[in-house]
Design a protein around this motif. Structure first.
Motif, PDB file in Angstrom:
ATOM      1  N   HIS A  27      42.160  56.699  31.588  1.00 30.54           N
ATOM      2  CA  HIS A  27      42.704  56.092  32.561  1.00 30.54           C
ATOM      3  C   HIS A  27      41.852  56.407  33.924  1.00 30.54           C
ATOM      4  O   HIS A  27      41.269  57.380  34.067  1.00 30.54           O
ATOM      5  CB  HIS A  27      44.107  56.653  32.929  1.00 30.54           C
ATOM      6  CG  HIS A  27      44.668  56.523  34.195  1.00 30.54           C
ATOM      7  ND1 HIS A  27      45.229  55.104  34.110  1.00 30.54           N
ATOM      8  CD2 HIS A  27      45.033  57.005  35.269  1.00 30.54           C
ATOM      9  CE1 HIS A  27      45.704  54.868  35.298  1.00 30.54           C
ATOM     10  NE2 HIS A  27      45.560  56.215  36.132  1.00 30.54           N
ATOM     11  N   VAL A  28      41.702  55.028  34.666  1.00 31.35           N
ATOM     12  CA  VAL A  28      41.092  55.374  35.908  1.00 31.35           C
ATOM     13  C   VAL A  28      41.859  54.336  36.794  1.00 31.35           C
ATOM     14  O   VAL A  28      42.256  53.356  36.520  1.00 31.35           O
ATOM     15  CB  VAL A  28      39.570  54.996  35.934  1.00 31.35           C
ATOM     16  CG1 VAL A  28      39.061  55.090  37.376  1.00 31.35           C
ATOM     17  CG2 VAL A  28      38.797  55.775  35.058  1.00 31.35           C
ATOM     18  N   ALA A  29      42.122  54.989  37.986  1.00 30.02           N
ATOM     19  CA  ALA A  29      42.961  53.960  38.985  1.00 30.02           C
ATOM     20  C   ALA A  29      42.226  52.728  39.227  1.00 30.02           C
ATOM     21  O   ALA A  29      40.788  52.984  39.544  1.00 30.02           O
ATOM     22  CB  ALA A  29      43.486  54.666  40.420  1.00 30.02           C
ATOM     23  N   GLU A  30      42.984  51.732  39.291  1.00 26.30           N
ATOM     24  CA  GLU A  30      42.120  50.424  39.676  1.00 26.30           C
ATOM     25  C   GLU A  30      41.209  50.376  41.013  1.00 26.30           C
ATOM     26  O   GLU A  30      40.360  49.999  40.731  1.00 26.30           O
ATOM     27  CB  GLU A  30      43.154  49.453  39.650  1.00 26.30           C
ATOM     28  CG  GLU A  30      42.800  48.016  39.717  1.00 26.30           C
ATOM     29  CD  GLU A  30      41.874  47.329  38.817  1.00 26.30           C
ATOM     30  OE1 GLU A  30      40.910  46.536  38.911  1.00 26.30           O
ATOM     31  OE2 GLU A  30      41.949  48.027  37.769  1.00 26.30           O
ATOM     32  N   GLN A  31      41.701  50.860  42.073  1.00 30.69           N
ATOM     33  CA  GLN A  31      41.181  51.098  43.163  1.00 30.69           C
ATOM     34  C   GLN A  31      39.683  51.741  42.896  1.00 30.69           C
ATOM     35  O   GLN A  31      38.541  51.378  43.436  1.00 30.69           O
ATOM     36  CB  GLN A  31      41.926  51.773  44.290  1.00 30.69           C
ATOM     37  CG  GLN A  31      41.018  51.656  45.491  1.00 30.69           C
ATOM     38  CD  GLN A  31      41.938  52.088  46.512  1.00 30.69           C
ATOM     39  OE1 GLN A  31      43.027  52.634  46.540  1.00 30.69           O
ATOM     40  NE2 GLN A  31      41.443  52.173  48.105  1.00 30.69           N
ATOM     41  N   THR A  32      39.839  52.846  41.937  1.00 29.55           N
ATOM     42  CA  THR A  32      38.842  53.628  41.884  1.00 29.55           C
ATOM     43  C   THR A  32      37.614  52.900  40.830  1.00 29.55           C
ATOM     44  O   THR A  32      36.494  53.177  41.098  1.00 29.55           O
ATOM     45  CB  THR A  32      38.956  55.061  41.103  1.00 29.55           C
ATOM     46  OG1 THR A  32      39.836  55.702  42.066  1.00 29.55           O
ATOM     47  CG2 THR A  32      37.826  55.827  41.000  1.00 29.55           C
ATOM     48  N   ARG A  33      38.194  52.297  39.962  1.00 23.63           N
ATOM     49  CA  ARG A  33      37.451  51.608  39.234  1.00 23.63           C
ATOM     50  C   ARG A  33      36.582  50.572  39.858  1.00 23.63           C
ATOM     51  O   ARG A  33      35.318  50.422  39.602  1.00 23.63           O
ATOM     52  CB  ARG A  33      38.230  50.814  38.039  1.00 23.63           C
ATOM     53  CG  ARG A  33      37.494  50.144  36.672  1.00 23.63           C
ATOM     54  CD  ARG A  33      38.325  49.334  35.710  1.00 23.63           C
ATOM     55  NE  ARG A  33      38.982  48.086  36.507  1.00 23.63           N
ATOM     56  CZ  ARG A  33      38.126  47.144  36.592  1.00 23.63           C
ATOM     57  NH1 ARG A  33      36.941  47.021  36.396  1.00 23.63           N
ATOM     58  NH2 ARG A  33      38.800  46.143  37.465  1.00 23.63           N
ATOM     59  N   MET A  34      37.264  49.853  40.535  1.00 19.35           N
ATOM     60  CA  MET A  34      36.559  48.764  41.300  1.00 19.35           C
ATOM     61  C   MET A  34      35.595  49.398  42.147  1.00 19.35           C
ATOM     62  O   MET A  34      34.483  48.839  42.595  1.00 19.35           O
ATOM     63  CB  MET A  34      37.637  47.768  42.377  1.00 19.35           C
ATOM     64  CG  MET A  34      38.559  46.990  41.445  1.00 19.35           C
ATOM     65  SD  MET A  34      37.856  45.789  40.645  1.00 19.35           S
ATOM     66  CE  MET A  34      37.270  44.862  41.772  1.00 19.35           C
ATOM     67  N   ARG A  35      35.628  50.568  42.965  1.00 20.04           N
ATOM     68  CA  ARG A  35      34.666  51.057  43.377  1.00 20.04           C
ATOM     69  C   ARG A  35      33.587  51.654  42.801  1.00 20.04           C
ATOM     70  O   ARG A  35      32.403  51.504  43.165  1.00 20.04           O
ATOM     71  CB  ARG A  35      35.196  52.407  44.415  1.00 20.04           C
ATOM     72  CG  ARG A  35      34.139  52.789  45.551  1.00 20.04           C
ATOM     73  CD  ARG A  35      35.164  53.872  46.512  1.00 20.04           C
ATOM     74  NE  ARG A  35      35.395  55.038  45.676  1.00 20.04           N
ATOM     75  CZ  ARG A  35      36.695  55.457  45.278  1.00 20.04           C
ATOM     76  NH1 ARG A  35      37.892  54.915  45.549  1.00 20.04           N
ATOM     77  NH2 ARG A  35      36.857  56.686  44.882  1.00 20.04           N
ATOM     78  N   VAL A  36      33.814  51.874  41.616  1.00 17.70           N
ATOM     79  CA  VAL A  36      32.779  52.369  40.664  1.00 17.70           C
ATOM     80  C   VAL A  36      31.822  51.345  40.342  1.00 17.70           C
ATOM     81  O   VAL A  36      30.685  51.320  40.179  1.00 17.70           O
ATOM     82  CB  VAL A  36      33.319  53.023  39.631  1.00 17.70           C
ATOM     83  CG1 VAL A  36      32.005  53.431  38.442  1.00 17.70           C
ATOM     84  CG2 VAL A  36      33.823  54.399  39.998  1.00 17.70           C
ATOM     85  N   VAL A  37      32.502  50.208  40.054  1.00 22.02           N
ATOM     86  CA  VAL A  37      31.928  48.845  39.407  1.00 22.02           C
ATOM     87  C   VAL A  37      30.996  48.329  40.808  1.00 22.02           C
ATOM     88  O   VAL A  37      29.774  47.876  40.338  1.00 22.02           O
ATOM     89  CB  VAL A  37      32.871  47.725  38.829  1.00 22.02           C
ATOM     90  CG1 VAL A  37      32.337  46.240  38.895  1.00 22.02           C
ATOM     91  CG2 VAL A  37      33.866  48.086  37.687  1.00 22.02           C
ATOM     92  N   GLN A  38      31.606  48.305  41.812  1.00 19.98           N
ATOM     93  CA  GLN A  38      30.947  47.769  43.068  1.00 19.98           C
ATOM     94  C   GLN A  38      29.642  48.584  43.109  1.00 19.98           C
ATOM     95  O   GLN A  38      28.389  48.071  43.352  1.00 19.98           O
ATOM     96  CB  GLN A  38      31.567  47.718  44.235  1.00 19.98           C
ATOM     97  CG  GLN A  38      30.964  47.436  45.563  1.00 19.98           C
ATOM     98  CD  GLN A  38      30.355  46.005  45.622  1.00 19.98           C
ATOM     99  OE1 GLN A  38      31.103  44.995  44.915  1.00 19.98           O
ATOM    100  NE2 GLN A  38      29.528  45.743  46.402  1.00 19.98           N
ATOM    101  N   ALA A  39      29.772  50.028  43.078  1.00 19.75           N
ATOM    102  CA  ALA A  39      28.500  50.754  43.091  1.00 19.75           C
ATOM    103  C   ALA A  39      27.440  50.556  42.146  1.00 19.75           C
ATOM    104  O   ALA A  39      26.158  50.435  42.455  1.00 19.75           O
ATOM    105  CB  ALA A  39      28.902  52.421  43.298  1.00 19.75           C
ATOM    106  N   ALA A  40      27.834  50.419  41.031  1.00 14.03           N
ATOM    107  CA  ALA A  40      27.077  50.246  39.709  1.00 14.03           C
ATOM    108  C   ALA A  40      26.200  48.648  40.162  1.00 14.03           C
ATOM    109  O   ALA A  40      24.961  48.900  39.981  1.00 14.03           O
ATOM    110  CB  ALA A  40      27.616  50.040  38.528  1.00 14.03           C
ATOM    111  N   SER A  41      26.798  47.744  40.678  1.00 11.39           N
ATOM    112  CA  SER A  41      26.397  46.316  40.898  1.00 11.39           C
ATOM    113  C   SER A  41      25.384  46.570  41.815  1.00 11.39           C
ATOM    114  O   SER A  41      24.402  45.934  41.966  1.00 11.39           O
ATOM    115  CB  SER A  41      27.403  45.485  41.067  1.00 11.39           C
ATOM    116  OG  SER A  41      26.880  44.315  41.310  1.00 11.39           O
ATOM    117  N   GLU A  42      25.613  47.257  42.933  1.00  9.94           N
ATOM    118  CA  GLU A  42      24.770  47.651  44.053  1.00  9.94           C
ATOM    119  C   GLU A  42      23.437  48.152  43.816  1.00  9.94           C
ATOM    120  O   GLU A  42      22.518  47.760  44.275  1.00  9.94           O
ATOM    121  CB  GLU A  42      25.532  48.520  45.224  1.00  9.94           C
ATOM    122  CG  GLU A  42      26.703  47.661  46.196  1.00  9.94           C
ATOM    123  CD  GLU A  42      27.148  48.540  47.040  1.00  9.94           C
ATOM    124  OE1 GLU A  42      26.591  49.628  47.516  1.00  9.94           O
ATOM    125  OE2 GLU A  42      28.361  48.309  47.407  1.00  9.94           O
TER     126      GLU A  42
END
Length: 343
Positions: A27-42
């Motif tokens: 489990h990961v909060a959706e807001q956190t997950r999106m922040r991690v995905v964005q960081a990985a993309s950057e």
């Protein structure tokens, strides 16, 4: 090369949280997950499948065993399998299986059993007991589409019922001289697809015994291809005294060949010859072919769904679909069949 620690630092989370967010496991909060995905993309981070495999024990790879690759039917099925696997985050490794010999043994004894695949989908292959047990001992779930062998999960159409329905269609049109062009091995391997469709043909003919007009029925084997149908059609239709008025072809590709053979001999379809096939090939409407339709791409999709449920992948884990129930087929009537003319 960016690492998971770089992603975690940029996103302001722990490495464990970053890993869960990118893998989808835990489990990961959706807001956190999106922040991690964005960081990985950057920073251009790509998760290592080998590293993930060490943690989960999964390769996210499914082996697909197939007897032919240059066929419309198998191509459609592969497309359904690949599309569904990609959507679930899995890779596909394809094995074009020889009928017998050392090369076939290597596929099962080494490539599938020892190399890194999570599950195996087997298409239209008759598996030996040893091949099935070898994979099961290594906890490789097996899903079969057609073929034979004592696998846990099997998806197939009712090929005997297909042969029965196709032949009944011709009988209901009043045809009493009917030929079945079966696939090679129909007589030798009665449990095979060609054998079962030929059995359905015989069932329909036997059920018609006692009708006012007895049926003159015959079975010929040929390659399940357009050239096979063309060659067999020339032989079958070349003698006017013994020519059937209707042909049930074991596949649409055989039927296409028969139609071309009839044209070569100056016969009109359906005035002089009715033809029915099986599959609803992408060119069936072009040939105006009456056929028993099935959906190979959908069969491929269902096979992947069953495999993922056998692997216990999250929401797909239960229940396991009833793999013993035959998949749907239907009669599609087009212009290649018509009522028999008076003789």
């Amino acid at each position: 090369m960016p690492a998971i620690s770089d992603v975690a630092r940029l996103a302001g989370v722990s490495k464990a949280t970053a890993s869960r967010a990118l893998s989808g496991r835990g489990h990961v909060a959706e807001q956190t997950r999106m922040r991690v995905v964005q960081a990985a993309s950057e920073i251009g981070y790509i998760a290592s499948p080998d590293a993930a495999s060490l943690v989960t024990g999964r390769t996210k790879n499914v082996g697909v065993v197939i007897p032919f690759v240059n066929s419309w039917f198998f191509g459609e099925m592969l497309e359904g399998i690949e599309r569904t696997l990609l959507g679930a985050g899995y890779d596909l490794t394809l094995y074009n299986l020889p009928e017998e010999g050392p090369a076939r043994a290597r596929v099962f004894d080494f490539f599938l059993a020892r190399k890194r695949v999570d599950a195996v989908i087997v298409i239209a292959v008759d598996l030996s007991e040893g091949e099935v047990r070898g994979l099961e001992r290594r906890e490789k779930p097996i899903v079969c589409i057609g073929g034979s062998g004592d696998a846990t999960a099997r998806l197939s159409i009712d090929d005997r019922a297909v042969g029965l329905l196709a032949t009944e269609h011709l009988l209901h049109l009043g045809h009493t001289r009917i030929a079945h062009l079966a696939g090679l091995g129909a007589a030798t391997y009665p449990w095979s697809v060609p054998g079962l469709r030929a059995a359905g043909f015989r069932d329909a003919v036997e059920a018609s015994i006692g009708d006012a007009h007895p049926v003159d029925a015959s079975v010929f084997e040929t390659r399940m291809s357009m050239p096979g149908g063309f060659e067999a059609g020339l032989q079958l239709l070349g003698h006017p005294a013994h020519r059937p008025t209707a042909v049930f072809a074991a596949t649409d590709e055989i039927a296409f060949g028969v139609i071309r053979a009839a044209e070569r001999l100056g016969l009109s379809v359906p005035r002089d010859l009715s033809v029915i096939g099986v599959d609803d090939h992408e060119h069936a409407a072009l040939f105006d072919l009456t056929t028993i339709a099935q959906t190979p791409a959908e069969q491929g999709r269902l096979a992947v769904e069953v495999a993922l449920r056998m692997l216990g992948d999250e929401a797909l884990a239960d229940p396991l679909p009833d793999s013993g129930a035959p998949m749907a087929t239907r009669l599609v009537v087009r212009g290649s069949t018509a009522r028999a003319t008076a003789v």
